[in-house]
Design an enzyme around this catalytic site. Structure first.
Site, PDB file in Angstrom:
ATOM      1  N   GLU A  37       0.835  -1.204   0.000  1.00  0.00           N
ATOM      2  CA  GLU A  37       0.000   0.000   0.000  1.00  0.00           C
ATOM      3  C   GLU A  37       0.868   1.251   0.000  1.00  0.00           C
ATOM      4  O   GLU A  37       2.016   1.216   0.431  1.00  0.00           O
ATOM      5  CB  GLU A  37      -0.868   0.010   1.274  1.00  0.00           C
ATOM      6  CG  GLU A  37      -2.339  -0.222   1.026  1.00  0.00           C
ATOM      7  CD  GLU A  37      -3.056   0.935   0.342  1.00  0.00           C
ATOM      8  OE1 GLU A  37      -2.438   1.693  -0.426  1.00  0.00           O
ATOM      9  OE2 GLU A  37      -4.266   1.076   0.579  1.00  0.00           O
ATOM     10  N   ASP A  71      -4.207   5.267   6.571  1.00  0.00           N
ATOM     11  CA  ASP A  71      -4.737   6.463   7.217  1.00  0.00           C
ATOM     12  C   ASP A  71      -5.740   5.996   8.276  1.00  0.00           C
ATOM     13  O   ASP A  71      -5.348   5.579   9.356  1.00  0.00           O
ATOM     14  CB  ASP A  71      -5.360   7.308   6.095  1.00  0.00           C
ATOM     15  CG  ASP A  71      -5.829   8.666   6.524  1.00  0.00           C
ATOM     16  OD1 ASP A  71      -5.039   9.399   7.140  1.00  0.00           O
ATOM     17  OD2 ASP A  71      -6.986   9.017   6.241  1.00  0.00           O
ATOM     18  N   PHE A 127      -1.263  16.010   4.919  1.00  0.00           N
ATOM     19  CA  PHE A 127      -1.661  15.427   3.634  1.00  0.00           C
ATOM     20  C   PHE A 127      -0.452  15.345   2.716  1.00  0.00           C
ATOM     21  O   PHE A 127       0.158  16.361   2.390  1.00  0.00           O
ATOM     22  CB  PHE A 127      -2.805  16.211   2.985  1.00  0.00           C
ATOM     23  CG  PHE A 127      -3.482  15.395   1.924  1.00  0.00           C
ATOM     24  CD1 PHE A 127      -4.366  14.384   2.267  1.00  0.00           C
ATOM     25  CD2 PHE A 127      -3.197  15.596   0.581  1.00  0.00           C
ATOM     26  CE1 PHE A 127      -4.964  13.589   1.291  1.00  0.00           C
ATOM     27  CE2 PHE A 127      -3.788  14.807  -0.399  1.00  0.00           C
ATOM     28  CZ  PHE A 127      -4.673  13.809  -0.037  1.00  0.00           C
ATOM     29  N   ARG A 170       0.827  12.216  -8.518  1.00  0.00           N
ATOM     30  CA  ARG A 170       1.286  10.845  -8.301  1.00  0.00           C
ATOM     31  C   ARG A 170       2.705  10.648  -8.829  1.00  0.00           C
ATOM     32  O   ARG A 170       3.454   9.826  -8.330  1.00  0.00           O
ATOM     33  CB  ARG A 170       0.359   9.848  -9.017  1.00  0.00           C
ATOM     34  CG  ARG A 170      -1.033   9.742  -8.420  1.00  0.00           C
ATOM     35  CD  ARG A 170      -1.746   8.536  -9.019  1.00  0.00           C
ATOM     36  NE  ARG A 170      -3.183   8.587  -8.813  1.00  0.00           N
ATOM     37  CZ  ARG A 170      -3.812   8.183  -7.708  1.00  0.00           C
ATOM     38  NH1 ARG A 170      -3.121   7.713  -6.697  1.00  0.00           N
ATOM     39  NH2 ARG A 170      -5.123   8.266  -7.622  1.00  0.00           N
TER      40      ARG A 170
HETATM   41  P1  IMP Z   1      -7.766   4.568   4.798  1.00  0.00           P
HETATM   42  O1  IMP Z   1      -8.836   3.585   4.515  1.00  0.00           O
HETATM   43  O2  IMP Z   1      -8.295   5.798   5.471  1.00  0.00           O
HETATM   44  O3  IMP Z   1      -6.593   4.000   5.546  1.00  0.00           O
HETATM   45  O4  IMP Z   1      -7.335   5.106   3.381  1.00  0.00           O
HETATM   46  C1  IMP Z   1      -6.124   4.908   2.815  1.00  0.00           C
HETATM   47  C2  IMP Z   1      -6.148   5.549   1.437  1.00  0.00           C
HETATM   48  O5  IMP Z   1      -6.493   6.934   1.542  1.00  0.00           O
HETATM   49  C3  IMP Z   1      -4.789   5.527   0.802  1.00  0.00           C
HETATM   50  O6  IMP Z   1      -4.578   4.368   0.078  1.00  0.00           O
HETATM   51  C4  IMP Z   1      -4.829   6.776  -0.057  1.00  0.00           C
HETATM   52  O7  IMP Z   1      -5.402   6.486  -1.294  1.00  0.00           O
HETATM   53  C5  IMP Z   1      -5.726   7.727   0.694  1.00  0.00           C
HETATM   54  N1  IMP Z   1      -4.969   8.695   1.524  1.00  0.00           N
HETATM   55  C6  IMP Z   1      -4.926   8.757   2.882  1.00  0.00           C
HETATM   56  N2  IMP Z   1      -4.124   9.731   3.297  1.00  0.00           N
HETATM   57  C7  IMP Z   1      -3.623  10.310   2.179  1.00  0.00           C
HETATM   58  C8  IMP Z   1      -2.687  11.393   1.968  1.00  0.00           C
HETATM   59  O8  IMP Z   1      -2.123  12.025   2.881  1.00  0.00           O
HETATM   60  N3  IMP Z   1      -2.432  11.699   0.667  1.00  0.00           N
HETATM   61  C9  IMP Z   1      -2.995  11.033  -0.379  1.00  0.00           C
HETATM   62  N4  IMP Z   1      -3.854  10.015  -0.213  1.00  0.00           N
HETATM   63  C10 IMP Z   1      -4.170   9.660   1.048  1.00  0.00           C
HETATM   64 MG    MG Z   2      -4.207   3.668  -1.740  1.00  0.00          MG
END
Ligand code: IMP
Ligand code: MG
Length: 175
Positions: free
Chosen positions: A98, A102, A151, A164
């Protein structure tokens, strides 16, 4: 997109060195085994390609895509499979790769789903982790960097699908 700029958090060489270390660790831990990398698109792809090059074992790869985010920086909490794996993972040593963890919602859902497909083993590797943001508990086996609640973009990570391709990890500063 709000008015913002991007500042370098981890430069290109720093990230490359860290990924090399992670690859060496994984190579040791999986000695004598074949390893099947499962990339979570799109963000995980840049990291997975670099990591795969640093693993000195038989490596196979597959991709899946789940979405939990809209065009925003906040989690919607909705997880949906957009693209499933091409190949069965039954009996394989699966390492999920991954970009970032987050809230943990995406990964906890995904890992449970993969576990039900009977891999020989299932581990998780992430380039970045924001532990302070965790809503759902997730066991992470390999982490590139733990970062605070900021972020980040680059190295596969996007802000509204942009950035990206940055060869470094940056953080977004809202002006
Ligand atoms: P989670 O389900 O909240 O853990 O989401 C994880 C996903 O959220 C990652 O795979 C990213 O696609 C997106 N994400 C979370 N934080 C960031 C960030 O700081 N920058 C860009 N994408 C993020
Ligand atoms: Mg992701």
């Amino acid at each position: 997109m709000e008015k913002h700029h991007v500042e370098v958090l981890y430069d290109e060489k720093t990230v490359a060195d860290r990924i090399r270390e992670m690859g060496e660790q994984i190579t040791k831990d999986y000695a004598g085994k074949d390893i099947h990398l499962v990339c979570v698109l799109k963000g995980g792809s840049f990291f997975m390609v670099e990591l795969a090059k640093r693993i000195d074992l038989n490596v196979s790869i597959d991709f899946m895509s789940v979405s939990s985010y809209g065009g925003d920086t906040k989690s919607s909490g909705v997880v949906k499979i957009v693209k499933d794996l091409d190949d069965s993972i039954a009996g394989k040593h699966v390492l999920v790769v991954e970009d970032i963890i987050d809230s943990g919602r995406t990964l906890s859902y995904l890992l449970q789903m993969l576990k039900d497909r009977n891999p020989a083993s299932l581990k998780l590797c992430t380039l970045l982790d924001k532990p302070s943001r965790r809503v759902v508990d997730v066991d992470v086996d390999y982490t590139g960097y733990e970062i605070p609640d900021t972020f980040v973009v680059g190295y596969g990570l996007d802000y509204d699908q942009v950035y990206r391709n940055l060869p470094y990890i940056g953080h977004v500063v809202f002006d």
